[in-house]
Design an enzyme around this catalytic site. Structure first.
Site, mmCIF file in Angstrom:
data_model
loop_
_atom_site.group_PDB
_atom_site.id
_atom_site.type_symbol
_atom_site.label_atom_id
_atom_site.label_comp_id
_atom_site.label_asym_id
_atom_site.label_seq_id
_atom_site.Cartn_x
_atom_site.Cartn_y
_atom_site.Cartn_z
ATOM 1 N N CYS A 169 77.530 38.353 36.373
ATOM 2 C CA CYS A 169 77.248 39.279 37.474
ATOM 3 C C CYS A 169 76.127 38.799 38.390
ATOM 4 O O CYS A 169 75.850 39.437 39.405
ATOM 5 C CB CYS A 169 76.905 40.657 36.912
ATOM 6 S SG CYS A 169 78.102 41.234 35.700
ATOM 7 N N HIS A 309 70.533 46.290 40.866
ATOM 8 C CA HIS A 309 71.729 45.926 40.104
ATOM 9 C C HIS A 309 72.488 47.217 39.805
ATOM 10 O O HIS A 309 73.691 47.283 39.998
ATOM 11 C CB HIS A 309 71.344 45.175 38.837
ATOM 12 C CG HIS A 309 72.517 44.668 38.072
ATOM 13 N ND1 HIS A 309 73.448 43.822 38.631
ATOM 14 C CD2 HIS A 309 72.919 44.881 36.790
ATOM 15 C CE1 HIS A 309 74.373 43.530 37.729
ATOM 16 N NE2 HIS A 309 74.080 44.165 36.606
ATOM 17 N N GLU A 320 66.103 48.537 34.383
ATOM 18 C CA GLU A 320 65.769 48.109 35.734
ATOM 19 C C GLU A 320 64.793 49.066 36.398
ATOM 20 O O GLU A 320 63.826 48.655 37.045
ATOM 21 C CB GLU A 320 67.031 47.985 36.585
ATOM 22 C CG GLU A 320 66.762 47.478 37.992
ATOM 23 C CD GLU A 320 68.017 47.237 38.805
ATOM 24 O OE1 GLU A 320 67.941 46.538 39.830
ATOM 25 O OE2 GLU A 320 69.094 47.742 38.411
ATOM 26 N N LYS A 339 76.554 50.083 44.339
ATOM 27 C CA LYS A 339 77.655 50.087 43.375
ATOM 28 C C LYS A 339 78.175 51.496 43.130
ATOM 29 O O LYS A 339 79.274 51.672 42.595
ATOM 30 C CB LYS A 339 77.219 49.461 42.053
ATOM 31 C CG LYS A 339 77.003 47.952 42.104
ATOM 32 C CD LYS A 339 76.698 47.397 40.719
ATOM 33 C CE LYS A 339 76.500 45.892 40.736
ATOM 34 N NZ LYS A 339 75.190 45.495 41.303
ATOM 35 N N HIS A 344 81.400 47.734 40.537
ATOM 36 C CA HIS A 344 80.697 46.497 40.195
ATOM 37 C C HIS A 344 81.622 45.299 40.393
ATOM 38 O O HIS A 344 82.592 45.127 39.655
ATOM 39 C CB HIS A 344 80.211 46.570 38.746
ATOM 40 C CG HIS A 344 79.337 45.437 38.339
ATOM 41 N ND1 HIS A 344 78.964 44.423 39.198
ATOM 42 C CD2 HIS A 344 78.751 45.148 37.145
ATOM 43 C CE1 HIS A 344 78.190 43.575 38.551
ATOM 44 N NE2 HIS A 344 78.059 43.977 37.308
ATOM 45 N N PHE A 404 75.698 39.305 32.133
ATOM 46 C CA PHE A 404 75.913 39.084 30.706
ATOM 47 C C PHE A 404 75.341 37.721 30.316
ATOM 48 O O PHE A 404 75.359 36.764 31.097
ATOM 49 C CB PHE A 404 77.400 39.115 30.377
ATOM 50 C CG PHE A 404 77.978 40.511 30.268
ATOM 51 C CD1 PHE A 404 77.218 41.640 30.470
ATOM 52 C CD2 PHE A 404 79.324 40.683 29.948
ATOM 53 C CE1 PHE A 404 77.756 42.913 30.375
ATOM 54 C CE2 PHE A 404 79.877 41.943 29.849
ATOM 55 C CZ PHE A 404 79.107 43.068 30.061
#
Length: 417
Positions: A169, A309, A320, A339, A344, A404
């Site tokens: 990502c 994010h 975050e 998002k 996403h 990830f």
């Protein structure tokens, strides 16, 4: 050190194809998330996704505008998206008829998973037919991650550095950062950068559902992605592409290019913690943001807007937010997650969100976090731009992308004065 600026942008995403259409819908809080109808989701827990709307009307995605139909059959859908966004960005930058040294123009475009549907469909065909005789000679070129970058260079004759990132990502942000670094060290004058993704297929949805990562708010798609809301239940998978033209500042000035913003700083770190879960309290992301600030020569108080994010997951949202509040305490920064409208986009997310940051700087307005109705306690009085865009002077913006494997990317853009 050479200054790197953005001189063109292009986008294909769930809220619109084309910068003007996508940005208008983002500012108006319009969701691009809907029920999946392209394949059977009966046995898949999550039945919703953010996908571009196909059609021939303005703002809809039509690959025929850039790619000949016979050529489309040789390509995966993520390549369609990347080429379409690249064409808009290259046109926007005034490079379609570029008469400079094309060996000094490169490409840095990646993908998180590449041609996932091609891989799945080809293997299914082999099993059902009992033979490998009908496997397409274009199977490998459709499946591998670097082919979008390859097609862009071939189509426009750009013979400079040509690379493809694959950092989950964080791919789009890493691709932009590496493109900027290539210009800074003098290996190119212009880089076409970004990410593309088309993972909304049966295998992609099954895989992420097996991780229990996706929202199952199947009867209410538009409200399924809800970062920092107590009722969030996972992220919504999306697809599309974001492409930016980066250019050395003096080179851009010399040819009279339009300039959106400067790529001022970048930080990358690893959590070194877990394959999918973030480090406690977002420690890895916090370090990435601090490195980006240091490289940009900025203080936390210089950042006006953060595009988070912000995926709408339990651990990620909290980590975050805690990291941002700790690093930016006492400042007037605000943060939102687009998002909540796009879903996403995995490897394309960082690129489209960098575009939204550049547009926030251009227009002095920050997009909302939609569906934030019941904030988690950690929010407190922090401004997450709930449910409505806010007018605000934005001279510098930061975009976060965490992937990830514990890979973190923070990108800072600032106004060129």
């Amino acid at each position: 050190m050479k200054k790197v600026v953005i001189t063109g942008m292009g986008i294909v995403c769930p809220v619109g194809t084309g910068i003007d259409f996508a940005w208008k819908n983002i500012l108006n809080g319009k969701s691009g998330i809907r029920k999946i109808t392209e394949f059977d989701t009966t046995e898949i827990a999550s039945k919703i996704a953010g996908v571009p709307v196909y059609g021939k009307e303005p703002g809809e995605f039509n690959p025929d505008t850039v790619i000949e139909p016979k050529e489309q059959r040789k390509m995966e859908k993520n390549i369609w998206y990347g080429l379409t966004a690249a064409h808009e960005a290259i046109t926007d930058a005034g490079l379609l008829e570029y008469d400079g040294d094309k060996y000094r123009v490169g490409v840095s475009v990646g993908s998180g998973v590449g041609g996932l549907s091609t891989i799945a469909d080809t293997y299914k065909d082999i099993l059902e037919s009992g033979t490998t005789r009908f496997v397409s000679p274009f199977f490998v070129p459709k499946a591998i991650i670097n082919m979008t970058a390859g097609y862009i260079s071939i189509k426009y004759g750009f013979g400079g550095p040509n690379i493809a990132m694959a950092t989950a990502c964080a791919t789009g942000s890493h691709a932009i950062a590496e493109g900027a670094a290539i210009i800074e060290r003098g290996d190119a004058d212009i880089m076409i950068c970004g990410g593309t993704e088309a993972a909304v297929c049966s295998l992609g949805m099954i895989g992420f559902s097996a991780l229990r990562a996706l929202s199952t708010r199947n009867d209410d798609p538009e409200h399924a992605s809800r970062p920092w809301d107590q009722d969030r239940d996972g992220f919504v998978l999306g697809e599309g592409a974001g492409i930016l033209v980066l250019e050395e500042y003096e080179h851009a000035k010399a040819r009279g290019a339009k300039i959106y913003a400067e790529v001022a700083g970048f930080g990358m770190t690893a959590d070194a913690h877990h394959i999918t879960a973030p480090a406690p309290n977002g420690e890895g992301g916090k370090r990435a943001m601090q490195i980006a600030l240091d490289k940009a020569g900025l203080k936390p108080s210089d950042i006006d807007y953060i595009n988070a994010h912000g995926t709408s997951t339990g651990l990620g949202d909290v980590g975050e937010l805690v990291a941002v509040k700790d690093l930016f305490q006492g400042t007037n920064v605000c943060m939102s997650s687009t998002k909540s409208m796009t879903g996403h986009l995995l490897g394309a997310a960082g690129a489209i969100e960098a575009i939204f940051c550049a547009l926030a700087i251009r227009d002095n307005i920050v997009p909302p976090t939609m569906n934030l109705e019941n904030p988690i306690p950690e929010v407190g009085d922090f401004n997450l731009v709930p449910n409505k865009s806010q007018q605000k002077t934005v001279d510098a913006a930061l975009s976060n992308s965490f992937g990830f494997g514990g890979t973190n990317a923070s990108l800072i853009l600032k106004r060129v004065k």
